[in-house]
Design a protein around this motif. Structure first.
Motif, PDB file in Angstrom:
ATOM      1  N   VAL A 148      -5.681   4.410  -5.296  1.00  0.00           N
ATOM      2  CA  VAL A 148      -4.978   4.091  -4.059  1.00  0.00           C
ATOM      3  C   VAL A 148      -5.684   4.835  -2.939  1.00  0.00           C
ATOM      4  CG1 VAL A 148      -2.798   4.214  -2.803  1.00  0.00           C
ATOM      5  CG2 VAL A 148      -2.781   3.843  -5.269  1.00  0.00           C
ATOM      6  N   SER A 149      -6.006   4.134  -1.862  1.00  0.00           N
ATOM      7  CA  SER A 149      -6.741   4.753  -0.754  1.00  0.00           C
ATOM      8  C   SER A 149      -6.070   4.422   0.562  1.00  0.00           C
ATOM      9  CB  SER A 149      -8.197   4.263  -0.743  1.00  0.00           C
ATOM     10  OG  SER A 149      -8.248   2.886  -0.400  1.00  0.00           O
TER      11      SER A 149
ATOM     12  N   GLY B  56       0.806  -1.210   0.000  1.00  0.00           N
ATOM     13  CA  GLY B  56       0.000   0.000   0.000  1.00  0.00           C
ATOM     14  C   GLY B  56       0.843   1.266   0.000  1.00  0.00           C
TER      15      GLY B  56
ATOM     16  N   SER C 149      -5.563   0.726   1.253  1.00  0.00           N
ATOM     17  CA  SER C 149      -4.752  -0.094   0.342  1.00  0.00           C
ATOM     18  C   SER C 149      -3.720  -0.904   1.125  1.00  0.00           C
ATOM     19  CB  SER C 149      -4.030   0.805  -0.676  1.00  0.00           C
ATOM     20  OG  SER C 149      -4.947   1.445  -1.529  1.00  0.00           O
TER      21      SER C 149
ATOM     22  N   GLY D 106       1.460  -4.445  -5.029  1.00  0.00           N
ATOM     23  CA  GLY D 106       0.652  -3.279  -4.666  1.00  0.00           C
ATOM     24  C   GLY D 106       0.363  -2.379  -5.854  1.00  0.00           C
TER      25      GLY D 106
ATOM     26  N   THR E  11      -8.075   9.392  -1.001  1.00  0.00           N
ATOM     27  CA  THR E  11      -8.038   8.467  -2.140  1.00  0.00           C
ATOM     28  C   THR E  11      -7.486   9.200  -3.352  1.00  0.00           C
ATOM     29  OG1 THR E  11      -9.946   7.191  -1.339  1.00  0.00           O
ATOM     30  CG2 THR E  11      -9.393   7.003  -3.680  1.00  0.00           C
TER      31      THR E  11
ATOM     32  N   SER F 202      -2.301  -4.069  -7.899  1.00  0.00           N
ATOM     33  CA  SER F 202      -3.596  -3.937  -7.234  1.00  0.00           C
ATOM     34  C   SER F 202      -4.171  -2.540  -7.440  1.00  0.00           C
ATOM     35  CB  SER F 202      -3.433  -4.231  -5.741  1.00  0.00           C
ATOM     36  OG  SER F 202      -4.667  -4.082  -5.058  1.00  0.00           O
ATOM     37  N   ALA F 203      -3.314  -1.522  -7.366  1.00  0.00           N
ATOM     38  CA  ALA F 203      -3.771  -0.149  -7.604  1.00  0.00           C
ATOM     39  C   ALA F 203      -4.288   0.004  -9.026  1.00  0.00           C
ATOM     40  CB  ALA F 203      -2.629   0.831  -7.344  1.00  0.00           C
TER      41      ALA F 203
END
Length: 417
Positions: free
Chosen positions: A331-332, A106, A335, A321, A176, A324-325
């Protein structure tokens, strides 16, 4: 020994014992397989059986579970955490642990997002920054371990907390950050799917490459005067693999087909598997994980192995990561801070990587994340509360560790430990 060789001309050197000659052929292969199971060499059998049981149970509840749409979505969303789990496999092979991979993923994604969105740099440079952040964290971890003797549990637990705070600090008032929908990362991770024809070509190339490597291995063993196993059995296994993958590809192509994100994850698994099995670094890693002191006395540079593993784990966490973003297009503050750590570690263990070090493979991450994603998807389809998913995941993880412990004792008692 010379008398034995003269009495059995043409017999490979590793089969001079007549008890080993009896293990040749199909019946011999079945005998060897059974003996390995009795000796605790379970391999991936438990997770494969478990996955089949999961599919049967959820399909009976709702046939949509095995629809092409569900399978495509399952593989796509499993890939980012699967990439993170590959790093966990590395540290577990050394008998260590990294509890911070979720936070690192994250935090690295947040650094990338701020670099791209707030500072106007390209996505490529932003991804380099994110990966570099992960590699730097791994370097710091290795120094803490090697120079100060801090246990991996301690510094990774500290990292889990610190990088969660780092994520909040980097995002600041944003909360975010939405990534540009036309960026290469988002297009690749969320909207990228392999064209039908190219998918078949990739599968065919994969099977042929696997067969080629095994044939090269047979040729080397034959040249060294060692047994090579049954060529017919090798060809049958390759044919079954080809048929299975081609059928699965055709079924997934009914919907969107293989996602580029899953293909990337699979490629990383194959590359890491080759590094672990075919390179000096991989052999040294297993040696250190099996017995660090013996490895050191045999001349292996143990510190270098720990350095590469910790850096590799954090780098894969950062890369996962970023993927995933891209898949979530944002991205928050959440994350990497939900159940990412749990899922990544559980996937490696459930897939067959031993918590005691020295045993496991890159494919453990793939098998484990498929099992966990299948459980999550199935429970969502049958509309079960999310709390049940954590309970079930915990139960499956406990079962996997129990099987590993039992098989480890069986290997010890049979002299295979």
């Amino acid at each position: 020994m010379a008398d034995v060789q003269d009495a059995t001309p043409g017999v490979p050197a590793d089969l001079l014992d007549e008890r080993l000659i009896q293990n040749e052929g199909l019946a011999g292969y079945a005998k060897v397989f059974w003996n390995r199971l009795r000796g605790g060499e379970l391999g991936s059998l438990p997770v494969v059986v478990g996955l089949i049981a999961i599919c049967v149970v959820f399909y009976a509840q709702d046939p949509r579970f095995l629809s092409s749409y569900t399978l495509v979505s399952m593989t796509q969303f499993a890939a980012p955490v699967g990439i993170i789990s590959l790093g966990i496999v590395l540290v577990l092979l050394l008998g260590e642990i990294d509890l911070s991979v979720g936070s690192v993923s994250g935090f690295s994604a947040a650094c990338m997002a701020v670099f791209v969105v707030d500072h106007g740099h390209s996505m490529f440079l932003g991804m380099l920054v994110g990966v570099a952040v992960g590699a730097t964290i791994g370097l710091v971890y290795s120094l803490l371990y090697l120079k100060l003797g801090v246990p991996s549990f301690v510094f990774s637990l500290a990292g889990l907390l610190a990088f969660q705070g780092g994520l909040l600090y980097v995002l600041g008032d944003h909360g975010t950050i939405n990534l540009p929908s036309d960026s290469g990362l988002v297009q690749f991770a969320k909207f990228g799917f392999v064209p039908d024809l190219l998918a078949y070509v990739i599968v065919a190339a994969l099977v042929l490459a696997s067969l080629g490597l095994q044939l090269v291995g047979r040729a080397r063993r034959a040249k060294a005067g060692l047994s090579t196993g049954s060529l017919g059995l090798l060809l049958v296994r390759s044919a079954l693999l080809a048929v299975g993958l081609l059928w699965l590809t055709s079924y997934l192509n009914v919907d969107r087909g293989w996602s580029y994100l899953w293909v990337l994850f699979a490629a990383l698994v194959v590359v890491l598997d080759l590094l672990l099995r075919k390179t000096r670094w991989g052999r040294h890693l297993f040696a250190v994980g099996g017995n660090e002191e013996a490895a050191r006395r045999s001349g292996i540079r143990v510190g270098r192995i720990y350095l590469t593993v910790f850096v590799g784990c954090s780098t894969l966490a950062a890369f996962g990561g970023l993927m995933s973003a891209g898949l979530l297009t944002s991205v928050s503050q959440s994350s990497g801070t939900t159940d990412t750590n749990l899922t990544a570690i559980a996937a490696a263990v459930i897939g067959g990587t031993s918590l005691f070090g020295g045993r496991g493979s890159a494919y453990a991450a793939m098998l484990g994340i498929i099992v966990l994603q299948a459980i999550q998807t199935g429970l969502n389809i049958v509309n079960v509360d999310s709390s049940v998913r954590f309970i079930v995941t915990g139960g499956v993880l406990l079962l996997a560790v129990a099987i590993d412990s039992v098989s480890r004792r069986a290997r010890t008692s049979s002299g295979r430990g």
